[in-house]
Structure formats: C-alpha cells, structure tokens
Design a protein around this motif. Sequence first.
Motif, mmCIF file in Angstrom:
data_model
loop_
_atom_site.group_PDB
_atom_site.id
_atom_site.type_symbol
_atom_site.label_atom_id
_atom_site.label_comp_id
_atom_site.label_asym_id
_atom_site.label_seq_id
_atom_site.Cartn_x
_atom_site.Cartn_y
_atom_site.Cartn_z
ATOM 1 N N UNK A 177 0.832 -1.209 0.000
ATOM 2 C CA UNK A 177 0.000 0.000 0.000
ATOM 3 C C UNK A 177 0.863 1.254 0.000
ATOM 4 N N UNK A 178 2.040 1.194 0.629
ATOM 5 C CA UNK A 178 2.941 2.339 0.635
ATOM 6 C C UNK A 178 3.557 2.569 -0.733
ATOM 7 N N UNK A 179 3.685 1.476 -1.498
ATOM 8 C CA UNK A 179 4.177 1.596 -2.875
ATOM 9 C C UNK A 179 3.106 2.205 -3.770
ATOM 10 N N UNK A 180 1.830 1.944 -3.434
ATOM 11 C CA UNK A 180 0.724 2.427 -4.242
ATOM 12 C C UNK A 180 -0.020 1.328 -4.964
ATOM 13 N N UNK A 181 0.147 0.094 -4.473
ATOM 14 C CA UNK A 181 -0.523 -1.057 -5.083
ATOM 15 C C UNK A 181 -1.627 -1.555 -4.139
ATOM 16 N N UNK A 182 -2.890 -1.370 -4.505
ATOM 17 C CA UNK A 182 -3.969 -1.863 -3.643
ATOM 18 C C UNK A 182 -4.049 -3.381 -3.599
ATOM 19 N N UNK A 183 -3.510 -4.045 -4.607
ATOM 20 C CA UNK A 183 -3.468 -5.502 -4.648
ATOM 21 C C UNK A 183 -2.071 -5.942 -5.053
ATOM 22 N N UNK A 184 -1.834 -7.252 -4.973
ATOM 23 C CA UNK A 184 -0.530 -7.744 -5.382
ATOM 24 C C UNK A 184 -0.121 -8.982 -4.617
ATOM 25 N N UNK A 185 1.176 -9.207 -4.593
ATOM 26 C CA UNK A 185 1.719 -10.421 -3.979
ATOM 27 C C UNK A 185 3.072 -10.070 -3.391
ATOM 28 N N UNK A 186 3.730 -11.066 -2.807
ATOM 29 C CA UNK A 186 5.052 -10.814 -2.260
ATOM 30 C C UNK A 186 5.481 -11.906 -1.316
ATOM 31 N N UNK A 187 6.707 -11.755 -0.811
ATOM 32 C CA UNK A 187 7.268 -12.746 0.092
ATOM 33 C C UNK A 187 8.497 -12.135 0.766
ATOM 34 N N UNK A 188 8.766 -12.558 2.000
ATOM 35 C CA UNK A 188 10.019 -12.169 2.658
ATOM 36 C C UNK A 188 11.130 -13.085 2.135
ATOM 37 N N UNK A 189 12.266 -12.489 1.791
ATOM 38 C CA UNK A 189 13.369 -13.209 1.131
ATOM 39 C C UNK A 189 14.651 -13.132 1.967
ATOM 40 N N UNK A 190 15.553 -14.082 1.772
ATOM 41 C CA UNK A 190 16.842 -14.048 2.476
ATOM 42 C C UNK A 190 17.856 -13.142 1.779
ATOM 43 N N UNK A 191 17.549 -11.854 1.680
ATOM 44 C CA UNK A 191 18.492 -10.914 1.087
ATOM 45 C C UNK A 191 17.961 -10.224 -0.147
ATOM 46 N N UNK A 192 18.438 -8.987 -0.372
ATOM 47 C CA UNK A 192 18.000 -8.213 -1.525
ATOM 48 C C UNK A 192 18.408 -8.828 -2.845
ATOM 49 N N UNK A 193 19.545 -9.510 -2.871
ATOM 50 C CA UNK A 193 19.978 -10.153 -4.113
ATOM 51 C C UNK A 193 19.016 -11.260 -4.516
ATOM 52 N N UNK A 194 18.464 -11.975 -3.527
ATOM 53 C CA UNK A 194 17.476 -13.002 -3.828
ATOM 54 C C UNK A 194 16.192 -12.357 -4.356
ATOM 55 N N UNK A 195 15.800 -11.234 -3.778
ATOM 56 C CA UNK A 195 14.632 -10.514 -4.283
ATOM 57 C C UNK A 195 14.833 -10.120 -5.744
ATOM 58 N N UNK A 196 16.020 -9.647 -6.075
ATOM 59 C CA UNK A 196 16.304 -9.271 -7.460
ATOM 60 C C UNK A 196 16.295 -10.487 -8.384
#
Length: 492
Positions: free
Chosen positions: A139-158
Amino acid sequence: MNGVNGPQNGQPHLDHADGQYFLTEAYKVILEEVLCKGTDVKEKVCDWHDPEELSALLDLELREGGESHHQLLQRVRDVAKYSVKTNHPRFFNQLFAGVDYHSLAGRFLTEALNTSQYTYEVAPVFVLMENVMLTKLRSMVGWPQGDGIFCPGGSVSNMYAMNVARYRAYPQVKVQGLWAVPRLAAFTSQEVKYYLCFGGEIPHGVPAYSLGCMIPEDLDEKIELARSQGAVPFLVSATSGTTIQGAFDPLDRIADICDKNKLWMHVDAAWGGSVLFSKKHKHLMKGIERADSLAWNPHKMLLAGLQCCVFLLKDNTDLLKQCHCANATYLFQQDKFYDMRMDTGDKSVQCGRKVDCLKLWLMWKAVGTEGLAERVDKVFKLARYLVREMSKREGFQLVNEPQFVNVCFWYIPPSLRGKEGNNDYQEKLSKVAPVIKERMMRKGSMMVGYQPLREKVNFFRMVIISPHISQEDMDFFLDEIERLGKDLYNAL
C-alpha cells in the motif's frame, strides 16, 4: 544446579532446567557486552586483532568432550568482545547499523520458536502476520493488490524479479530450461550491474550520470542495440538508493520506456525503499507505483535487524507461485483441512524459510508509522549537517552532492593540498583512505567504508542510518578523520 560445571556422568547438556539456567546467564553477558558496552561511545567499535592472534584468543577448536557452563559463558564473552559492534554510534561502515530493542525482542522470539514460514500448520501466526506486513508495504508503494514474500536478502529478491519476468514472457522455461527461450536481455545502471548477475543473464549496463542514477535516453538506445544484436529484452531493473552514492533512478521516465517496449520494470529499493515512509523525501521514488516488482530491505534504514527483506509484486494472478512451485505433494498435501492458499512455501525456491516478519511487525507496532518516518527524516538531517560541516573544513572534498544519506568524499591530507596538478597526485590520493581505515580499525575509534568507482580513486562512503546518533557523532567523525590523516606523508 545440575550441569553448571559441565555434563553430569558423561551425559550432554540436555536437561531443560540446566539449559535454561545457562541461557539466563548467557543473556546477562549479551546484555552487558553487546547492548550496554556495544552502544557506549566510550567503548571501542572493534577490538582489532589479526587473524592468527584472534584465532588463538578464541580457541575455536572443536574437541571430543564438552565444556562446562563456566567455560561456555567465557566463549560467549569472547565472541561478544572481539566482534564488531554494529550497534555502536560510531559504526558507519555498512548499510545497516544501530539497534531497535523491539525488533531485537522479535528476533529473540523468532529464534526461540524455531519454526519455518512455509505452511500454515507449522507457522499459523507468522503466515497471517506476513500477509499483513506485505499488504501494508504494498500500500505504501501504491498497489492496492498484489503479492510478495520475505526473502533471504536483496539479491534473492532481485533474482526473483528476473525469474518471474522471464516466466511471464516464456513460461516454458520452467520445465524446458534456458535452451527453450531466445537470448534474453536485462538492463540496469552500470553502477549496480553486479546485483543482477544471479538471474542467468548478464545484464546490459546502462550509463549513469556522475551522481550515479541511470540515464533514461541511454536505456532506450541500449534496448534498441540489444534487439539489433538478436537479443530479446525482457526486464529493466531501476535502482532507488545505489550502494555507493545512494542515487535514485528517475522512475517515471524509466517506466515510460518500459511501457513503450512492454518490458517488466523492477526496482531495487533494498537500500532506498524506506524513504516511502517520509512525506518529505518520498518524492525520490516518484513513479514507483508504475513498477511491476520491488525489492526492499527494512533491515537497513528502518533498523529491523538482519535480515529483513521483502520482494513485492503488483501482479495478483499468483505468478510468483506459478513460477517457483514444484507441486511437492509430500509437503503441500492437497486435502488439508484448512485453506491451502495459506501455505506460502511454493512461492519460494527454498521452501523452508526463516521467519523474518515478526521483528518488523513488533517494531512497527511499538513506534508506529509516524515513528518510522521520524527515523528516516532524522538521518537525512544528520547527513545534511555533516555536508555543511565538511564545507567549513579544509581537506574534505565531496565526490558529489548527496541525494540520500550516503556522503562520499575524499580527505586530502596537508601533504597533498595544492598538489592536484602533480602526475602522482591521484596515485597518492588513492592510498589515503586505506591508511586511515587501517588506523581507525586498529584504534577501534570508528568504522567507515571506502572504495574506488570507475575512474575515481578510493574515497570514503559515510553512511548515516541509526537514529541513535547525533550531531556530536558527526563532529567526532570529522575530527577523527583529521586526527588519523593529518600526518600522512611517508605512507603515501
């Protein structure tokens, strides 16, 4: 108490009362050595020893027999004593620093509960908590919907961003491999090219302005060049807060190019994403709502503690799960008695996953959104203060006027001032930061990083993160650089 002086009758330390007594005593050591001394400006940031000496001090050898509680508590003290105190007010070395005690309590609780965030049956509280956290961050990004996950590091997110973008364009890649897709092209700023080397394609580096942000016009040209060479562009990774200079790419202009070329737009905001909390500074990420995915590390500016990293997507068609799922029925049975959509393990390539949401949730509960915003605003103010004070002193030269809280500069010792035209000036200047860094480490007075950047020789990167630091710490930093570097001559 049984076992205080070691195993009884040759048995290992397995008694609960025995173990809880040891844990209580170990916690006292941690509280004193890490959290009291480790945050005291009168104490050292690090007690430096060279590797051979440190190895001997720690007695790292593993033996056949166990040790007594007294010996083990001494091991705990030694580990604390000789480790770098990243909570110290004079630790400026990394993109993490300081301590939040509510988050730390969440980390302790996470370790004690020792569960895996992959199914609702083993982590019911944390599955619900993670969903709430991801929804709030989106919601802070501006997406009322979406998906996601907590990852072991920013490189994994990328890496996840590249996986999902590639899967969306060529879903057959999941079962047929890379031979089944054309040669793909990903694009990112030449300042951060390293971070995209995990997704299988070597990214095309797009030129950046001297401040470090991507030049959109050059991105357009790079995309056309890649096509002319037979590659298929599929992803652009913009950056909000580059590692060295803290630069923010112009997201709206990059989004226009991605829309025109129908490319997935990812934003690596691992470092800079927390500006979204600040009404004053969130303009640095103007256009973020137009991105398809985002990497954001609250363990950095928000002090959530290592590690706390999220991968967020605008997509709400379950693309993340489709991309990563292995349909392992021995893990994710299809006839469970609860809603199986609550099992999130198939969204991740690793399945079993450490709980990283609790520390952020508990900290956010404690200080609120406004409290986190105040932290962001405070470190911006301290960075501006440091820059102003630098301008009043001889010998400090900024690499660029900072956009963020990375203050990059050269310190020019008296022996080099006025000699900028000499043939060996750059070579000598490159030695200044390494010598000062060694001196501060051996003294234990503070820690700050340095690095070269393309044609620029070694310079310091001062990073201001912790809300516990003050203007007095900034003044000390400048004074200490001068003290450590004023006599440099023979070392150059």
